[in-house]
Scaffold this motif. Sequence first.
Motif, PDB file in Angstrom:
ATOM      1  N   SER A 125       3.071  22.245  24.925  1.00 35.84           N
ATOM      2  CA  SER A 125       4.284  21.968  25.713  1.00 35.84           C
ATOM      3  C   SER A 125       5.407  22.958  25.456  1.00 35.84           C
ATOM      4  CB  SER A 125       4.770  20.533  25.451  1.00 35.84           C
ATOM      5  OG  SER A 125       3.779  19.603  25.828  1.00 35.84           O
ATOM      6  N   ASN A 126       5.077  24.170  25.035  1.00 42.82           N
ATOM      7  CA  ASN A 126       6.103  25.194  24.866  1.00 42.82           C
ATOM      8  C   ASN A 126       6.567  25.682  26.233  1.00 42.82           C
ATOM      9  OD1 ASN A 126       6.021  25.303  22.006  1.00 42.82           O
ATOM     10  ND2 ASN A 126       4.109  26.475  22.121  1.00 42.82           N
ATOM     11  N   ALA A 127       7.793  26.158  26.277  1.00 45.01           N
ATOM     12  CA  ALA A 127       8.301  26.708  27.530  1.00 45.01           C
ATOM     13  C   ALA A 127       7.576  28.010  27.840  1.00 45.01           C
ATOM     14  CB  ALA A 127       9.804  26.952  27.422  1.00 45.01           C
ATOM     15  N   LEU A 128       7.225  28.214  29.097  1.00 40.68           N
ATOM     16  CA  LEU A 128       6.526  29.427  29.497  1.00 40.68           C
ATOM     17  C   LEU A 128       7.507  30.588  29.557  1.00 40.68           C
ATOM     18  CD1 LEU A 128       3.852  30.693  30.483  1.00 40.68           C
ATOM     19  CD2 LEU A 128       4.626  30.218  32.806  1.00 40.68           C
ATOM     20  N   THR A 129       7.198  31.636  28.805  1.00 39.05           N
ATOM     21  CA  THR A 129       8.028  32.838  28.801  1.00 39.05           C
ATOM     22  C   THR A 129       7.204  34.015  29.285  1.00 39.05           C
ATOM     23  OG1 THR A 129       7.438  33.362  26.514  1.00 39.05           O
ATOM     24  CG2 THR A 129       9.367  31.965  26.858  1.00 39.05           C
ATOM     25  N   ARG A 178       3.758  22.336  34.012  1.00 38.99           N
ATOM     26  CA  ARG A 178       3.749  22.133  32.563  1.00 38.99           C
ATOM     27  C   ARG A 178       2.325  21.933  32.058  1.00 38.99           C
ATOM     28  NH1 ARG A 178       6.973  23.109  28.447  1.00 38.99           N
ATOM     29  NH2 ARG A 178       8.774  22.130  29.444  1.00 38.99           N
ATOM     30  N   HIS A 181       0.103  25.308  32.027  1.00 41.24           N
ATOM     31  CA  HIS A 181       0.199  26.259  30.919  1.00 41.24           C
ATOM     32  C   HIS A 181       0.165  25.548  29.567  1.00 41.24           C
ATOM     33  CE1 HIS A 181       4.685  25.529  31.231  1.00 41.24           C
ATOM     34  NE2 HIS A 181       4.586  25.611  29.929  1.00 41.24           N
ATOM     35  N   ASP A 182      -0.431  24.356  29.574  1.00 37.26           N
ATOM     36  CA  ASP A 182      -0.606  23.622  28.321  1.00 37.26           C
ATOM     37  C   ASP A 182      -2.081  23.273  28.125  1.00 37.26           C
ATOM     38  OD1 ASP A 182      -0.500  22.025  26.107  1.00 37.26           O
ATOM     39  OD2 ASP A 182       0.966  20.605  26.884  1.00 37.26           O
TER      40      ASP A 182
END
Length: 246
Positions: A125-129, A178, A181-182
Amino acid sequence: FNQSKYIPVEMMAGGLVLELELNSDATYACSHNEWIVENPAILCDSKLLDSSLQEKYVSHLLSGKSLPITTKCLSCTMHTITSANQTIAIARGFSRLDAVFVSLYNSSQAGTKQINTYYHPMGNSNALTKSGDSVRLTVQLGSKKIPEYPINSLAEFYYRLQQAVGLSHGESMNITSREYHDNSFIMGVNMEKLSGSEASYSGLNSKEQLLTLNLEGMTGGVDQAFVCLVYTSVVNITEGGVMELS
């Protein structure tokens, strides 16, 4: 069974056999006793042919001819990932390869299984950078690259996946950004010439060419990749039995 033609079970020597796997982990399946399977039942819908039409099908087969049925099939393999950039070669070839699906797995994640956790390096659940959007994919069949340039962003991966499953623009796959990308990251590449036109047998011939998948940027503990190939097979029903041509 999700195809346009009914399966003529009466004309298939040996009948139809279904094999169901409850769990791929034998230890888990045998060490838990919270549930038990008993009295399993298979429900199906069948269509009965008029006797005159049935006789025509029978005489057709007895005359030495066949009933060809095109159907979608799957071929799935697991590959060990040893580096962030790796090339996977697929040895098996198909007359008509329709789509390629790839999922990644991090075996060090507790409480997860390969069957329902499709790992992305930006997981947890990290923010996508921009720096975290590192995964790249190139599918190559012989000298032909599909698509022409590598898939190099999460947005393009999502778009290509929609193409591979046959969704039109605006339709949903029930995967949020979310989740994608998790733990729901599935890469898909469409290999059909006439995608979305309901035309069958329009995939690419991969029998005489090497199929390779070039994966890059698989950081964050990725150690397994699962490749699922969707292909169109021809099932020939003859007087002597059933033969599959892939």
